[in-house]
Design a protein around this motif. Structure first.
Motif, PDB file in Angstrom:
ATOM      1  N   THR A 145     -54.443 -45.931  66.612  1.00  0.00           N
ATOM      2  CA  THR A 145     -54.192 -45.947  68.046  1.00  0.00           C
ATOM      3  C   THR A 145     -53.874 -44.525  68.513  1.00  0.00           C
ATOM      4  OG1 THR A 145     -51.814 -46.336  67.750  1.00  0.00           O
ATOM      5  CG2 THR A 145     -53.269 -48.275  67.854  1.00  0.00           C
ATOM      6  N   PHE A 146     -53.853 -44.339  69.815  1.00  0.00           N
ATOM      7  CA  PHE A 146     -53.562 -43.014  70.371  1.00  0.00           C
ATOM      8  C   PHE A 146     -52.167 -42.543  69.966  1.00  0.00           C
ATOM      9  CE2 PHE A 146     -51.743 -40.507  73.934  1.00  0.00           C
ATOM     10  CZ  PHE A 146     -52.529 -39.375  73.790  1.00  0.00           C
ATOM     11  N   ALA A 147     -51.192 -43.445  70.008  1.00  0.00           N
ATOM     12  CA  ALA A 147     -49.821 -43.067  69.670  1.00  0.00           C
ATOM     13  C   ALA A 147     -49.715 -42.605  68.219  1.00  0.00           C
ATOM     14  CB  ALA A 147     -48.876 -44.244  69.926  1.00  0.00           C
ATOM     15  N   TRP A 148     -50.370 -43.348  67.307  1.00  0.00           N
ATOM     16  CA  TRP A 148     -50.322 -42.955  65.900  1.00  0.00           C
ATOM     17  C   TRP A 148     -51.083 -41.656  65.659  1.00  0.00           C
ATOM     18  CZ3 TRP A 148     -46.933 -44.250  62.542  1.00  0.00           C
ATOM     19  CH2 TRP A 148     -46.348 -45.509  62.559  1.00  0.00           C
ATOM     20  N   ALA A 149     -52.180 -41.463  66.370  1.00  0.00           N
ATOM     21  CA  ALA A 149     -52.938 -40.220  66.211  1.00  0.00           C
ATOM     22  C   ALA A 149     -52.096 -39.020  66.637  1.00  0.00           C
ATOM     23  CB  ALA A 149     -54.223 -40.282  67.030  1.00  0.00           C
ATOM     24  N   VAL A 150     -51.379 -39.150  67.749  1.00  0.00           N
ATOM     25  CA  VAL A 150     -50.493 -38.069  68.189  1.00  0.00           C
ATOM     26  C   VAL A 150     -49.398 -37.835  67.157  1.00  0.00           C
ATOM     27  CG1 VAL A 150     -48.806 -37.373  69.944  1.00  0.00           C
ATOM     28  CG2 VAL A 150     -50.970 -38.413  70.636  1.00  0.00           C
ATOM     29  N   ALA A 151     -48.865 -38.914  66.596  1.00  0.00           N
ATOM     30  CA  ALA A 151     -47.813 -38.783  65.585  1.00  0.00           C
ATOM     31  C   ALA A 151     -48.338 -38.080  64.338  1.00  0.00           C
ATOM     32  CB  ALA A 151     -47.261 -40.161  65.223  1.00  0.00           C
ATOM     33  N   PHE A 152     -49.542 -38.446  63.890  1.00  0.00           N
ATOM     34  CA  PHE A 152     -50.119 -37.811  62.690  1.00  0.00           C
ATOM     35  C   PHE A 152     -50.405 -36.326  62.928  1.00  0.00           C
ATOM     36  CE2 PHE A 152     -51.999 -42.201  61.524  1.00  0.00           C
ATOM     37  CZ  PHE A 152     -50.801 -42.562  60.920  1.00  0.00           C
ATOM     38  N   VAL A 153     -50.942 -36.013  64.100  1.00  0.00           N
ATOM     39  CA  VAL A 153     -51.224 -34.612  64.420  1.00  0.00           C
ATOM     40  C   VAL A 153     -49.925 -33.811  64.524  1.00  0.00           C
ATOM     41  CG1 VAL A 153     -52.096 -33.063  66.214  1.00  0.00           C
ATOM     42  CG2 VAL A 153     -53.427 -35.063  65.534  1.00  0.00           C
ATOM     43  N   SER A 154     -48.912 -34.403  65.138  1.00  0.00           N
ATOM     44  CA  SER A 154     -47.626 -33.711  65.260  1.00  0.00           C
ATOM     45  C   SER A 154     -47.017 -33.446  63.897  1.00  0.00           C
ATOM     46  CB  SER A 154     -46.663 -34.542  66.114  1.00  0.00           C
ATOM     47  OG  SER A 154     -47.178 -34.741  67.420  1.00  0.00           O
ATOM     48  N   ALA A 155     -47.106 -34.437  62.991  1.00  0.00           N
ATOM     49  CA  ALA A 155     -46.592 -34.240  61.633  1.00  0.00           C
ATOM     50  C   ALA A 155     -47.396 -33.161  60.908  1.00  0.00           C
ATOM     51  CB  ALA A 155     -46.647 -35.554  60.856  1.00  0.00           C
ATOM     52  N   THR A 156     -48.708 -33.166  61.097  1.00  0.00           N
ATOM     53  CA  THR A 156     -49.549 -32.151  60.471  1.00  0.00           C
ATOM     54  C   THR A 156     -49.164 -30.757  60.929  1.00  0.00           C
ATOM     55  OG1 THR A 156     -51.430 -33.660  60.250  1.00  0.00           O
ATOM     56  CG2 THR A 156     -51.909 -31.302  60.239  1.00  0.00           C
ATOM     57  N   MET A 157     -49.039 -30.567  62.233  1.00  0.00           N
ATOM     58  CA  MET A 157     -48.691 -29.246  62.762  1.00  0.00           C
ATOM     59  C   MET A 157     -47.269 -28.860  62.384  1.00  0.00           C
ATOM     60  SD  MET A 157     -51.533 -28.527  64.049  1.00  0.00           S
ATOM     61  CE  MET A 157     -51.116 -26.948  64.746  1.00  0.00           C
ATOM     62  N   GLY A 158     -46.367 -29.845  62.338  1.00  0.00           N
ATOM     63  CA  GLY A 158     -44.986 -29.551  61.961  1.00  0.00           C
ATOM     64  C   GLY A 158     -44.877 -29.052  60.535  1.00  0.00           C
ATOM     65  N   PHE A 159     -45.520 -29.749  59.603  1.00  0.00           N
ATOM     66  CA  PHE A 159     -45.455 -29.323  58.203  1.00  0.00           C
ATOM     67  C   PHE A 159     -46.244 -28.032  57.957  1.00  0.00           C
ATOM     68  CE2 PHE A 159     -44.251 -33.816  57.332  1.00  0.00           C
ATOM     69  CZ  PHE A 159     -43.107 -33.555  56.591  1.00  0.00           C
ATOM     70  N   THR A 160     -47.278 -27.799  58.745  1.00  0.00           N
ATOM     71  CA  THR A 160     -48.047 -26.562  58.591  1.00  0.00           C
ATOM     72  C   THR A 160     -47.180 -25.336  58.809  1.00  0.00           C
ATOM     73  OG1 THR A 160     -50.106 -27.650  59.280  1.00  0.00           O
ATOM     74  CG2 THR A 160     -50.020 -25.258  59.473  1.00  0.00           C
TER      75      THR A 160
END
Length: 467
Positions: A360-375
């Motif tokens: 879903t859109f909400a999960w996609a935003v969450a996954f991208v945010s986690a990706t950028m955060g850990f990067t």
């Protein structure tokens, strides 16, 4: 991932700053320690380091405000000057070509004369260039050429920023404080993107695209002036031919041993890892907005353009605090750097792969945010590891790393677009990002070190002393 171990006895990084008898592993050649001490005989105290951290954070924020001004205004400028998509792409892409060419030069000069001088001079230059951009656009008969040239020059002038930061940090900051300073300053890039995205869009609607360039450019020049006036006491940016020829003998030393330095496995590891990190970051930065528009056409753009950066800022600060805390507690520096890079490239890849499925859109935003955060954990990993390995030429070596990262990033962005067109699926892009990340991570875990390699062990009397 490497197991983090504590030292039996924590050595003091302040050893390298003492005037009397600094350890010869700062030299690499007989007699070099005296010249090194003359060039770099003090590190910042903690209160001074805090002031510089805040100032450099603001400077990096303004750097990105000036850098992102053109992408924000490009649509309005294209409408006014009748640019095609190809012409707009030529203007936007010219920045990165200029950005590649001054990385090594900026780091090399910073190692010789001091990173703070290069930061002030470059900020005054690219700030002025930003402020004059509307004038160049209106008074040139061919705005497409003047804007392409101005963006290329902007890339040249801003290309020295991060190598100068690396050089300055290696000269003035003790090992146990470098992670937090670099990660904090690097978070200014995310803050600047947010500020110019919000305030710049508002100015664009109310006062026209010219106002975005005027404000961001003049604020940058003001920052450079205040830094010169109050931190450098009005003496910083004067660089003479004599200072370039004789200042910073440690840079001459690194030049003599450049070939030997690049043969070190640990140095090759930081270059390859930084190349992989930069490539995947540029790819995500370039294609994520398109991914959301294609996958969730009804989603609000401000959500996926803002939320990941809001996560990245505290994540970057936390990674710096965590790495410095672990090192201060006596944990092995190399193991801490590897752990930070594991989070940056290993854990982030898990969330990148999760984007391959139906979400879903909400999960996609969450996954991208986690990706950028850990990067952002790479700011406390490979980005600062270059200062552990070669403090005498950290700026020049970081310039080499950043040049490789910029070139590979441009190529990977283009190749990702090719994959999207040929496969019609975003899975191939996310799989490519994961593969490149794992390649860089494995290289770093296998070969990364934190001992000095910019010296000749056969000529150092205390080869067992490491920073």
């Amino acid at each position: 991932m490497a197991v983090i171990q504590k030292h039996g006895k924590k050595h003091s990084p302040d050893l390298v700053c003492q005037k009397e008898g600094p350890p010869p592993d700062r030299t690499g050649a007989p007699g070099g320690h005296k010249k090194w001490s003359e060039h770099n005989n003090t590190t910042w105290s903690r209160p001074v380091a805090r002031v510089w951290t805040g100032v450099l954070l603001l400077g990096t924020c303004l750097l990105y405000c000036a850098r992102v001004a053109m992408p924000i205004c490009s649509v309005s400028m294209a409408e006014q000057f009748k640019w095609s998509k190809r012409e707009s792409g030529m203007v936007l892409g010219s920045f990165f070509w200029g950005y590649c060419f001054t990385q090594v030069f900026g780091g090399y000069v910073s190692d010789r004369v001091g990173g703070e001088k290069i930061l002030v001079l470059s900020a005054a230059a690219w700030g002025s260039m930003t402020a004059f951009t509307p004038i160049l656009a209106h008074f040139c008969s061919q705005p497409i050429f003047s804007m392409t040239l101005s963006r290329f020059l902007m890339g040249l002038l801003q290309g020295v920023h991060y190598p100068s930061l690396a050089s300055l940090c290696s000269q003035k900051v003790v090992e146990s404080d470098r992670g937090f300073l670099m990660s904090t300053v690097a978070s200014g890039s995310y803050l600047g993107t947010l500020v110019i995205g919000g305030a710049g869009s508002l100015m664009l609607d109310l006062y026209g695209w010219e106002s975005v360039f005027y404000v961001s450019g003049l604020l940058s020049v003001l920052w450079a002036y205040c830094m010169w006036k109050y931190l450098l006491k009005g003496e910083g940016p004067i660089i003479t031919l004599e200072s370039l020829g004789s200042g910073g003998s440690h840079s001459k030393l690194s030049k003599r041993h450049w070939l030997r330095l690049l043969r070190q496995p640990a140095v090759c590891a930081v270059i390859i890892t930084h190349l992989c990190t930069a490539s995947t970051f540029f790819t995500l930065l370039s294609w994520l907005p398109t991914f959301f528009k294609d996958t969730f056409p009804d989603a609000k753009g401000w959500v996926f353009n803002v939320v990941p950066w809001l996560v990245a800022i505290p994540s970057s600060l936390f990674s710096g605090f965590l790495s410095d805390h672990l090192i201060a507690q006596g944990y092995d520096t190399a193991s801490v750097r590897k752990m930070m890079q594991f989070f940056s490239m290993g854990v982030s890849s898990v969330f990148t792969l999760l984007l391959c499925g139906n979400t879903t859109f909400a999960w996609a935003v969450a996954f991208v945010s986690a990706t950028m955060g850990f990067t952002t954990f790479s700011h406390s990993g490979v980005s600062v590891n270059v200062q552990d390995l070669a403090p005498s030429c950290a700026g020049a070596l970081f310039g080499v790393m950043n040049t490789c990262g910029a070139f590979s990033g441009v190529l990977m962005v283009y190749f990702s677009g090719y994959l999207i067109e040929t496969t019609g699926s975003w899975t191939s892009v996310f799989a490519l990002i994961t593969t490149v990340n794992l390649l860089g991570l494995c290289t770093f875990l296998a070969f990364a070190e934190a001992r000095r390699v910019d010296i000749d062990p056969s000529k150092a009397r205390y080869a067992n002393i490491h920073i």
